[in-house]
Design a protein around this motif. Sequence first.
Motif, PDB file in Angstrom:
ATOM      1  N   VAL A 299       0.848  -1.185   0.000  1.00 34.54           N
ATOM      2  CA  VAL A 299       0.000   0.000   0.000  1.00 34.54           C
ATOM      3  C   VAL A 299       0.885   1.236   0.000  1.00 34.54           C
ATOM      4  O   VAL A 299       1.873   1.318   0.715  1.00 34.54           O
TER       5      VAL A 299
ATOM      6  N   SER B  91      -3.016   6.187  -0.659  1.00 30.03           N
ATOM      7  CA  SER B  91      -3.867   5.368  -1.535  1.00 30.03           C
ATOM      8  C   SER B  91      -4.869   4.588  -0.703  1.00 30.03           C
ATOM      9  O   SER B  91      -4.803   4.553   0.526  1.00 30.03           O
TER      10      SER B  91
ATOM     11  N   THR C 121      -5.254  -1.860   1.051  1.00 34.93           N
ATOM     12  CA  THR C 121      -5.254  -3.104   0.284  1.00 34.93           C
ATOM     13  C   THR C 121      -5.698  -4.252   1.168  1.00 34.93           C
ATOM     14  O   THR C 121      -5.723  -4.152   2.397  1.00 34.93           O
ATOM     15  N   THR C 122      -6.031  -5.349   0.526  1.00 32.85           N
ATOM     16  CA  THR C 122      -6.471  -6.531   1.262  1.00 32.85           C
ATOM     17  C   THR C 122      -5.386  -7.031   2.205  1.00 32.85           C
ATOM     18  O   THR C 122      -5.656  -7.367   3.366  1.00 32.85           O
TER      19      THR C 122
ATOM     20  N   GLU D 196      -2.788  -5.395   3.511  1.00 34.08           N
ATOM     21  CA  GLU D 196      -2.565  -4.450   4.602  1.00 34.08           C
ATOM     22  C   GLU D 196      -3.651  -4.574   5.656  1.00 34.08           C
ATOM     23  O   GLU D 196      -3.364  -4.639   6.862  1.00 34.08           O
TER      24      GLU D 196
ATOM     25  N   GLN E 123      -2.806 -13.623  -0.973  1.00 39.80           N
ATOM     26  CA  GLN E 123      -3.029 -12.375  -1.698  1.00 39.80           C
ATOM     27  C   GLN E 123      -1.688 -11.691  -2.021  1.00 39.80           C
ATOM     28  O   GLN E 123      -1.528 -11.100  -3.089  1.00 39.80           O
ATOM     29  N   THR E 124      -0.707 -11.778  -1.089  1.00 32.88           N
ATOM     30  CA  THR E 124       0.625 -11.222  -1.345  1.00 32.88           C
ATOM     31  C   THR E 124       1.280 -11.922  -2.530  1.00 32.88           C
ATOM     32  O   THR E 124       1.831 -11.277  -3.427  1.00 32.88           O
TER      33      THR E 124
ATOM     34  N   GLU F 279      -0.446 -10.857  -5.769  1.00 36.83           N
ATOM     35  CA  GLU F 279      -0.135  -9.492  -6.169  1.00 36.83           C
ATOM     36  C   GLU F 279       1.276  -9.400  -6.743  1.00 36.83           C
ATOM     37  O   GLU F 279       1.512  -8.705  -7.736  1.00 36.83           O
TER      38      GLU F 279
END
Length: 659
Positions: free
Chosen positions: A603, A607, A610-611, A613, A649-650, A653
């Motif tokens: 993140v 902004s 994020t999921t 974070e 998710q990491t 991404e």
Amino acid sequence: MVGLLGIAWTLANTYAPTFNAWFASIVPSDMRGRYISRRTFVQYGVGIAVSLLAGKFIDLVPGMKGFGILYSVALVSGLLAFSALYRTPLPVLGQSEEDSARGESHWRRMLAPLRHREFRSFVTFHVVWTLIAAMPGPYYTVFMIDSLKLSYSTIAVFTSTQMVIMGLGFRFWGSVVDRFGGKPMVQLLFIPAAAMPALWAFATPGMYYTVPVAMFFGGLFWAGLSISTSIMLYAIIPQNGQKSSYFAIWSVSVGLAASAAPAVGSAVMKALTDVHFVWGGMVIDNYHSLFVLATAASVIPALLIRTLPDLGAQRPGYVISQLMRGNPFLLAYNIFLLARSDSAERRANLLQALGRSHNPLAVKRIVEALGDPVPEVRRAAALALGECNQPEAVEALKKHLSDPESDIKVEAARALGKLEERTAIPLLIEALRSDRLDLCVAAAEALGRMDDRSARDALVARTESGFDRTLSPTIIEALSFPVGDGPLGDLRAVRPAVAMMSSFSSEVIRVQLLNAIARCLGEGDRFLTLNLEDPYERDEHLSELIIETRDALFSLPWPAEEELTVAITFERMALARSEVRVSAYIQTAARLAELLRKHFALVEPGSDPTTVEEACAALISLEANGQLESLQERGMTFSVLLVHRAATQTRNEIDRRSR
């Protein structure tokens, strides 16, 4: 006798155009179908009853005396009817074409309707249809007596049943035509109605079962066609024109066709006198041939239907899809009971049933129930409209939601939310600011169903304005529903949900908040699903999640100095899970979240969150304040989900960025 009947028929048709023009002026266009259906239903009911009573009276008082008394009663009844008609007020009519075209001759004004293309097309269709449909009319009864050898009592039963069905059909089709228009109903009903004469051709002595079937469905279809064409006629005729001229030409044209039809039928019967053969075991004569010919000739008016004006009506396919929602016969039965029920509880239950039918024909009845004097019934009506995705339902609900004196604002808000009606968002946002807690809760639930940024912003703003033990969990729940087509809810709800966890001692509320957090992060209702499973099944699913978490963690590009730490931390977490050490598992899961957050901060400042974070932050905070540990097994299940979500998710991404 023939002369008297001719005079009576002439006088009746003399006043008919004026009466129809007057009728078109006083009955609103949006309710003509229902009005005509009810009027015809009453006429049929009275006609059946009077016919039976008159027949019985003639049996008791035979001869001229009995007929004289009946004619006297009829005369008095006619005078009473005229008296009632005379007292009906005449509306003020607008300027007619006759006033605006005084230079035209009388006959030119009288024939002006024939220059009206839509009216001319409609009259052509109806004349051809009447001529063909009425052609076999006089021979149905003769066929039953002469060929089928049916008794007069059987014929009377068949005829009475057909009249009853037609009367009921008028009541049913009136609302349908008002809602969908006349042309689509003509398109849908004409073909099956035209096929009814052909069913008579299959009747033979001893095997005449097709006759009552044809009379039953013929009565039902013809009732719908009659109302549909009547509504089309009133809609086609200009409202500011000389209506009497239109109705006069209409009456003359259709009357001539109806008069000529029996003569045409007689000519056909004479021409087919010698027809007599056996086909498929049935003896075919001129009666059968006439019936088949009537059905075959119906192709001509069927083709003319395409020339009829649409007049803003719906398409037949749409009408069919709407009529097929639910059971139409059950719908009619429930509407009948609703109109006659004195019990408030009964009316409320019927309204709920009408709503569950999802049939658009029920909407008007439900909307009318919003004005019921009993609050319970009004509330049931508002909630029932939440099942009806129709413009009338939406407008009625919005009207009550904006009415400061309405006592069904809560139910209206919930119904609009169920309909996901985005045009109601401004009203729902206003309701969210209300001093009434129950209305705020209903508005929050409704706004949560809207896939709209302004609705979400209003919910977030309401959360930031202050904590409320009843409203705040509802808002978090509303924000957790997926946004758009993706699985994620509104991530802005995660941190407020974490912050308010410690404010509740109820385990139910805290579990609800955890599920909302998981839903915001894209897990759907998996947290609740896992908690509802039996221990062995849940353990199997959690083990699969832990394996997926390991694979995701070890595929990440960790700094060399952290690889051993990550491996040891994961092994400790897996061991704690196998030994069911809740506290140890939650602590090591939070430690992995810290490592993910430290090295893969995806993140950027300023902004949107994020999921990854938000998942890491939630897990770390909830472990620190002891909320997860206090929930024991449920807290550990939640930790498994969040560390799995953060790790996978990491990885996803990083893979996306590398491509």
